[in-house]
Design a protein around this motif. Structure first.
Motif, PDB file in Angstrom:
ATOM      1  N   LEU A   1      35.593  36.489 106.325  1.00 25.94           N
ATOM      2  CA  LEU A   1      34.307  37.264 105.951  1.00 25.94           C
ATOM      3  C   LEU A   1      34.193  38.585 106.104  1.00 25.94           C
ATOM      4  CD1 LEU A   1      31.717  34.379 106.978  1.00 25.94           C
ATOM      5  CD2 LEU A   1      32.160  35.179 104.583  1.00 25.94           C
ATOM      6  N   LEU A   2      34.970  39.071 107.195  1.00 29.68           N
ATOM      7  CA  LEU A   2      35.193  40.511 107.501  1.00 29.68           C
ATOM      8  C   LEU A   2      35.844  41.303 106.237  1.00 29.68           C
ATOM      9  CD1 LEU A   2      35.373  40.611 111.432  1.00 29.68           C
ATOM     10  CD2 LEU A   2      33.521  41.325 110.139  1.00 29.68           C
ATOM     11  N   LYS A   3      36.955  40.359 106.209  1.00 33.72           N
ATOM     12  CA  LYS A   3      37.817  40.945 104.953  1.00 33.72           C
ATOM     13  C   LYS A   3      37.085  41.138 103.436  1.00 33.72           C
ATOM     14  CE  LYS A   3      42.065  42.008 103.419  1.00 33.72           C
ATOM     15  NZ  LYS A   3      42.708  43.488 103.860  1.00 33.72           N
TER      16      LYS A   3
ATOM     17  N   VAL B   1      28.208  21.212 116.531  1.00 35.46           N
ATOM     18  CA  VAL B   1      26.918  21.736 116.468  1.00 35.46           C
ATOM     19  C   VAL B   1      26.850  23.237 116.840  1.00 35.46           C
ATOM     20  CG1 VAL B   1      24.335  21.511 116.880  1.00 35.46           C
ATOM     21  CG2 VAL B   1      25.867  19.297 117.095  1.00 35.46           C
ATOM     22  N   SER B   2      26.860  23.978 115.891  1.00 34.19           N
ATOM     23  CA  SER B   2      27.062  25.464 116.394  1.00 34.19           C
ATOM     24  C   SER B   2      26.108  26.391 115.287  1.00 34.19           C
ATOM     25  CB  SER B   2      28.311  26.062 116.169  1.00 34.19           C
ATOM     26  OG  SER B   2      29.340  25.263 116.950  1.00 34.19           O
ATOM     27  N   ASP B   3      25.596  27.221 116.114  1.00 33.99           N
ATOM     28  CA  ASP B   3      25.240  28.325 115.562  1.00 33.99           C
ATOM     29  C   ASP B   3      25.645  29.575 115.561  1.00 33.99           C
ATOM     30  OD1 ASP B   3      24.521  29.013 117.986  1.00 33.99           O
ATOM     31  OD2 ASP B   3      22.521  29.480 117.990  1.00 33.99           O
ATOM     32  N   GLN B   4      25.290  30.945 115.139  1.00 36.47           N
ATOM     33  CA  GLN B   4      26.068  32.027 115.345  1.00 36.47           C
ATOM     34  C   GLN B   4      25.510  33.056 116.223  1.00 36.47           C
ATOM     35  OE1 GLN B   4      25.696  34.959 111.855  1.00 36.47           O
ATOM     36  NE2 GLN B   4      25.149  33.111 110.776  1.00 36.47           N
ATOM     37  N   ASP B   5      26.546  33.412 117.101  1.00 38.07           N
ATOM     38  CA  ASP B   5      25.862  34.447 118.198  1.00 38.07           C
ATOM     39  C   ASP B   5      26.864  35.601 118.189  1.00 38.07           C
ATOM     40  OD1 ASP B   5      23.623  33.169 119.769  1.00 38.07           O
ATOM     41  OD2 ASP B   5      25.514  31.708 119.466  1.00 38.07           O
ATOM     42  N   ASN B   6      26.556  36.859 117.473  1.00 33.32           N
ATOM     43  CA  ASN B   6      27.649  37.924 117.275  1.00 33.32           C
ATOM     44  C   ASN B   6      27.199  39.373 117.541  1.00 33.32           C
ATOM     45  OD1 ASN B   6      26.565  38.137 114.698  1.00 33.32           O
ATOM     46  ND2 ASN B   6      27.345  36.171 114.197  1.00 33.32           N
TER      47      ASN B   6
ATOM     48  N   LEU C   1      28.435  33.288 106.991  1.00 30.89           N
ATOM     49  CA  LEU C   1      28.588  32.178 108.274  1.00 30.89           C
ATOM     50  C   LEU C   1      27.360  31.096 107.893  1.00 30.89           C
ATOM     51  CD1 LEU C   1      29.334  34.544 111.252  1.00 30.89           C
ATOM     52  CD2 LEU C   1      30.702  32.923 110.169  1.00 30.89           C
ATOM     53  N   ASP C   2      26.110  31.398 107.671  1.00 35.71           N
ATOM     54  CA  ASP C   2      25.144  30.616 107.723  1.00 35.71           C
ATOM     55  C   ASP C   2      25.545  29.674 106.304  1.00 35.71           C
ATOM     56  OD1 ASP C   2      22.132  29.769 108.310  1.00 35.71           O
ATOM     57  OD2 ASP C   2      22.084  30.347 105.780  1.00 35.71           O
ATOM     58  N   ALA C   3      25.967  30.151 105.408  1.00 35.74           N
ATOM     59  CA  ALA C   3      26.411  29.492 104.256  1.00 35.74           C
ATOM     60  C   ALA C   3      27.447  28.566 104.334  1.00 35.74           C
ATOM     61  CB  ALA C   3      26.919  30.278 103.054  1.00 35.74           C
ATOM     62  N   ALA C   4      28.300  28.821 105.536  1.00 41.45           N
ATOM     63  CA  ALA C   4      29.456  28.038 105.851  1.00 41.45           C
ATOM     64  C   ALA C   4      29.106  26.942 106.931  1.00 41.45           C
ATOM     65  CB  ALA C   4      30.690  28.757 106.285  1.00 41.45           C
ATOM     66  N   GLY C   5      27.601  26.800 107.177  1.00 45.74           N
ATOM     67  CA  GLY C   5      27.390  25.807 108.266  1.00 45.74           C
ATOM     68  C   GLY C   5      27.212  26.375 109.627  1.00 45.74           C
ATOM     69  N   TYR C   6      27.342  27.846 110.001  1.00 44.86           N
ATOM     70  CA  TYR C   6      26.801  28.405 111.281  1.00 44.86           C
ATOM     71  C   TYR C   6      25.634  29.171 111.098  1.00 44.86           C
ATOM     72  CZ  TYR C   6      32.151  27.596 111.653  1.00 44.86           C
ATOM     73  OH  TYR C   6      33.321  26.972 111.773  1.00 44.86           O
TER      74      TYR C   6
END
Length: 610
Positions: free
Chosen positions: A323-325, A354-359, A386-391
């Motif tokens: 995604l960064l790329k 089960v995962s959210d994102q923290d960044n 990331l959200d669209a990918a499930g995170y």
């Protein structure tokens, strides 16, 4: 020390288990590595070649394939490879090929053996089945898995009087190719799509014909203790594609050729490769959608929890870097160097099903105020992807999209200094999260100096350490009276225990305190505990007890998640003790007691520091 060795040493600070070495040994080992720039498509070694080194990836990616050319692993920076052949057979058992331009660091085999013999962290790391850069060699071994770990739970069933038409609709609506015929839980027969074609359509029979007249009675079946090899042999020998799984005549589940094909198609390496070549973030969701099945396979193959979570986290890392790329391709090159870092479970390499994102984003101080809009757009693109990918988005907004967590390095230095010098409740919470930061993409050096400065300042501040200790014992294991569990009393998860907040989080919090006191740079919980033992932060017996307790808790958590996936449910962190055997319940409670005891010991320490 040469400049090249100094750069290698800086890199090794971020790689486990090298990050556990004493400084003088790290300096020595850094000088033993040789560095080479390797173009994409270069075969580093082929199966059968003699192995004299272990390789560590500094940049780029490496594909590891088996004798049949099947992908075993897709390795990325900080992964090592070659140790399996070096330490076991003396010759390569796989083929390693660079899949992009790479910088590889090669360590002579004698040096690796020396460290394994003299440093327990190396012995444990390289003896836990983590050859191929931390990838467990059994993850895709279908033949040795038990049927119970492969079968679909709660199969769609029919009765003797179910009609052919109704059976066809069941198959269509559930996307299955067979319907077992059951009475009072006992398997009587099976009807497949082929049976409907050959015994109904081809013979001109009515669509209202009952299954009792067209089923195959008393079909071949397997017990849940049979192995994957038994499935293969029975299907091939009898030319069938559907096998019921029964115990004492009662149907437990079904195994089909589709299940086997799906299993063989899913591996962590395959998912990493698919994520690495995604053309858009819409292409990433199908990749991460296969993670639950990968979880089932990894757990079913009896991989240790730290291997499972490492492999799953590797996928999240690859998705993030991709995604960064894609963001840079859309927005153009960044106006100043930056680092994307993860905290939470991704930062600790402990992601499960089960995962959210923290960044967050750390930006070089050369950035101008006008340039900050670029990083806000980059953060939004990556976070949305990331959200669209499930995170899913972090409920606490601990994301780079929050301007507070997208700042130049000098601001981050002020953040950590403020949290350490003024340890308010919010500061303790934020410090707990941010002490788990791990670089994912971008300029790693932006984090390395910040981490070293922060650990040094924090460990010297006894008041801050005391506050962090107090914060670390807020989550306690769910222990009840008389060897019982303090289960949730109402709601959706009544009579369950939370294996995250009451199980792994208390250990994670303890490990973070040990890392703070010992200036340990590792973010992974288990790595922190091992390093704390080596540095004498906790006693050998205390460390051994806590690590074994953590292993049991974390493994049960993953097994419960895998069971939920097998039953067609979303994985979560809630376990019903009643689902465990007496033996498992007893040991889980003993593990909770160990954690609570260690919390008490650390809590007493806080009183002497504050």
């Amino acid at each position: 020390m040469t400049r090249s060795a100094e750069k290698i040493m800086d890199f090794l600070h971020s790689v486990h288990p090298y990050d556990t070495l004493p400084q003088d040994e790290l300096v020595r080992v850094a000088g033993c590595f040789s560095r080479s720039e390797v173009p994409a498509g270069t075969v580093v070694y082929s199966e059968g070649d003699p192995i004299e080194h272990v390789w560590l990836i500094k940049s780029g990616t490496v594909e590891v394939t088996d004798a049949n050319g099947a992908l075993v692993s897709m390795l990325s920076p900080r992964n090592s490879f070659g140790e399996r052949g070096l330490l076991r057979e003396g010759r390569a058992v796989t083929t390693a090929t660079t899949s992009s331009d790479a910088v590889l660091l090669a360590l002579p085999g004698g040096e690796l053996r020396h460290m394994i013999a003299n440093f327990p962290a190396f012995e444990r790391f390289f003896s836990r089945g983590q050859g191929l850069g931390g990838k467990h060699g059994r993850q895709n071994d279908l033949a040795t898995l038990k049927v119970a770990d492969l079968m679909a739970r709660k199969p769609v069933i029919g009765a003797l009087n179910t009609t052919a038409k109704e059976a066809a609709r069941l198959m269509r609506d559930n996307r299955i190719s067979c319907v077992p015929v059951v009475k009072d839980g006992v398997l009587l027969g099976i009807v497949t799509t082929r049976d409907l074609s050959a015994r109904v359509l081809a013979e001109g029979r009515s669509v209202d014909t009952p299954l009792s007249e067209i089923m195959t009675p008393d079909p071949l079946a397997l017990s849940p203790q049979a192995l994957g090899s038994d499935i293969l042999h029975m299907m091939l020998e009898n030319r069938i594609g559907h096998l019921p799984v029964v115990r004492d005549g009662r149907l437990l589940g079904m195994i089909t050729q589709t299940d086997l094909t799906r299993f063989q198609a899913i591996s962590s390496g395959q998912l990493v490769r698919d994520a690495a070549v995604a053309k858009s973030y819409e292409d990433l969701a199908p990749v991460t959608g296969r993670i639950p099945q990968l979880l089932v396979q990894l757990v079913g193959a009896h991989n240790a929890h730290d291997v499972v979570t490492r492999l799953i986290t590797d996928i999240a890392d690859t998705v993030t870097r991709r995604l960064l790329k894609l963001a840079e391709e859309k927005l153009g090159p960044p106006p100043a160097p930056y680092l994307w870092a993860a905290c939470g479970s991704q930062g600790r390499q402990e992601q499960t099903g089960v995962s959210d994102q923290d960044n967050c984003i750390i930006i070089d101080d050369s950035v101008s105020p006008d340039d900050m809009a670029y990083y806000a757009e980059l953060a939004r693109f990556v976070s949305d992807g990331l959200d669209a990918a499930g995170y899913f988005y972090c409920p606490g907004d601990m994301m780079a999209t929050n301007p507070r967590w997208c700042q130049p390095l000098q601001v981050w230095r002020r953040y950590f200094s403020g949290w350490i010098n003024t340890p308010s409740p919010e500061a303790q919470m934020l410090a707990s999260v941010m002490f788990d930061l791990r670089p994912i993409g971008g300029q790693v050096s932006l984090f390395r100096d910040l981490q070293e400065e922060t650990l040094a300042a924090a460990s010297r501040n006894s008041i801050f350490v005391a506050h962090m200790i107090s914060n670390s014992v807020k989550h306690t294991p769910p222990l009840g009276l008389l060897r019982s569990f303090a289960t949730i009393r109402s709601g959706e998860h009544k009579n369950h225990v939370d294996m995250k907040l009451g199980g792994v989080v208390p250990v994670t919090d303890l490990a973070r305190v040990y890392a703070l006191r010992g200036r340990i740079t590792a973010a992974n919980t288990r790595a922190r505990l091992l390093a704390a033992e080596e540095k004498g932060i906790i006693s050998v017996s205390g460390a051994r007890d806590l690590i074994e307790a953590y292993d049991l808790i974390a493994n049960l958590r993953l097994e419960n998640q895998a069971n939920l996936v097998r039953m067609g449910r979303k994985p979560d962190n809630f376990l019903a003790p009643s689902d465990l055997s007496d033996f498992e319940r007893s040991h889980l409670r003993d593990a909770f007691v160990v954690v609570r005891t260690m919390q008490s010991a650390v809590g007493q320490m806080a009183g002497t520091l504050g």
